[in-house]
Design a protein around this motif. Structure first.
Motif, PDB file in Angstrom:
ATOM      1  N   LEU A   2     -16.656  44.922 -45.367  1.00 21.02           N
ATOM      2  CA  LEU A   2     -15.798  43.886 -45.429  1.00 21.02           C
ATOM      3  C   LEU A   2     -14.302  44.007 -46.146  1.00 21.02           C
ATOM      4  CD1 LEU A   2     -18.329  42.180 -48.229  1.00 21.02           C
ATOM      5  CD2 LEU A   2     -17.798  41.351 -45.911  1.00 21.02           C
ATOM      6  N   ASN A   3     -14.214  45.228 -46.528  1.00 22.70           N
ATOM      7  CA  ASN A   3     -12.827  45.788 -46.898  1.00 22.70           C
ATOM      8  C   ASN A   3     -12.227  46.602 -45.986  1.00 22.70           C
ATOM      9  OD1 ASN A   3     -13.100  44.231 -49.460  1.00 22.70           O
ATOM     10  ND2 ASN A   3     -14.344  46.076 -50.268  1.00 22.70           N
ATOM     11  N   ARG A   4     -12.765  47.388 -45.329  1.00 24.11           N
ATOM     12  CA  ARG A   4     -12.035  48.452 -44.462  1.00 24.11           C
ATOM     13  C   ARG A   4     -11.510  47.923 -43.040  1.00 24.11           C
ATOM     14  NH1 ARG A   4     -15.589  53.542 -43.973  1.00 24.11           N
ATOM     15  NH2 ARG A   4     -13.487  54.255 -42.824  1.00 24.11           N
ATOM     16  N   TRP A   7     -10.412  41.745 -40.338  1.00 26.54           N
ATOM     17  CA  TRP A   7     -10.981  40.786 -39.546  1.00 26.54           C
ATOM     18  C   TRP A   7     -10.144  39.883 -39.188  1.00 26.54           C
ATOM     19  CZ3 TRP A   7     -15.630  41.672 -37.944  1.00 26.54           C
ATOM     20  CH2 TRP A   7     -16.488  42.515 -38.702  1.00 26.54           C
ATOM     21  N   ASP A   8      -9.007  39.414 -40.097  1.00 21.28           N
ATOM     22  CA  ASP A   8      -8.285  38.312 -39.715  1.00 21.28           C
ATOM     23  C   ASP A   8      -7.345  38.580 -38.542  1.00 21.28           C
ATOM     24  OD1 ASP A   8      -6.969  39.975 -41.360  1.00 21.28           O
ATOM     25  OD2 ASP A   8      -6.168  38.352 -42.547  1.00 21.28           O
ATOM     26  N   GLU A   9      -6.950  39.921 -38.017  1.00 16.75           N
ATOM     27  CA  GLU A   9      -6.194  40.396 -36.836  1.00 16.75           C
ATOM     28  C   GLU A   9      -6.446  39.643 -35.666  1.00 16.75           C
ATOM     29  OE1 GLU A   9      -5.232  44.507 -37.198  1.00 16.75           O
ATOM     30  OE2 GLU A   9      -4.047  44.212 -39.067  1.00 16.75           O
ATOM     31  N   HIS A  20     -10.929  31.334 -32.131  1.00 14.93           N
ATOM     32  CA  HIS A  20     -11.325  31.429 -33.602  1.00 14.93           C
ATOM     33  C   HIS A  20     -11.030  32.757 -34.138  1.00 14.93           C
ATOM     34  CE1 HIS A  20     -13.714  27.677 -33.146  1.00 14.93           C
ATOM     35  NE2 HIS A  20     -14.144  28.252 -31.978  1.00 14.93           N
ATOM     36  N   GLN A  21     -10.828  32.655 -35.739  1.00 14.32           N
ATOM     37  CA  GLN A  21     -10.664  34.028 -36.302  1.00 14.32           C
ATOM     38  C   GLN A  21     -11.941  34.794 -36.732  1.00 14.32           C
ATOM     39  OE1 GLN A  21      -8.252  33.086 -40.036  1.00 14.32           O
ATOM     40  NE2 GLN A  21      -6.992  34.904 -39.300  1.00 14.32           N
ATOM     41  N   ASN A  22     -11.976  36.027 -36.602  1.00 14.28           N
ATOM     42  CA  ASN A  22     -12.861  36.830 -36.883  1.00 14.28           C
ATOM     43  C   ASN A  22     -13.293  36.725 -38.384  1.00 14.28           C
ATOM     44  OD1 ASN A  22     -13.710  37.871 -34.334  1.00 14.28           O
ATOM     45  ND2 ASN A  22     -12.346  39.338 -34.409  1.00 14.28           N
TER      46      ASN A  22
END
Length: 79
Positions: A2-4, A7-9, A20-22
């Motif tokens: 979730l943090n490493r 995802w939004d890139e 769509h955004q990941n």
């Protein structure tokens, strides 16, 4: 995960060609009696059946079933 991972890139395209955004959601958290996977690595699964078979080989196909059913409910707006 979730943090490493950022995802939004990256964007992905659905079956209709819409972008769509990941995103990543936590679907289960806890402990198990034994490890079911050895080394963690990325695996590209082109279909849902292929992904479920990958988890089935490790004896944890219920992980896939839970994640997939959550995604189906989220896409239908029932969550």
């Amino acid at each position: 995960m979730l943090n490493r991972i950022k995802w939004d890139e990256d964007l992905y395209k659905d079956k209709d060609g819409n972008e769509h955004q990941n995103e990543c959601e936590l679907v289960w958290e806890g402990q198990t009696k034994q490890r079911n996977f050895g080394e963690m690595k990325f695996k590209l699964c082109p279909t849902e059946g292929f992904a479920r078979d990958h988890f089935k080989q490790a004896g944890v196909e219920h992980y896939w079933d839970q994640a997939y059913s959550t995604a189906v409910l989220a896409s239908s707006g029932q969550l």
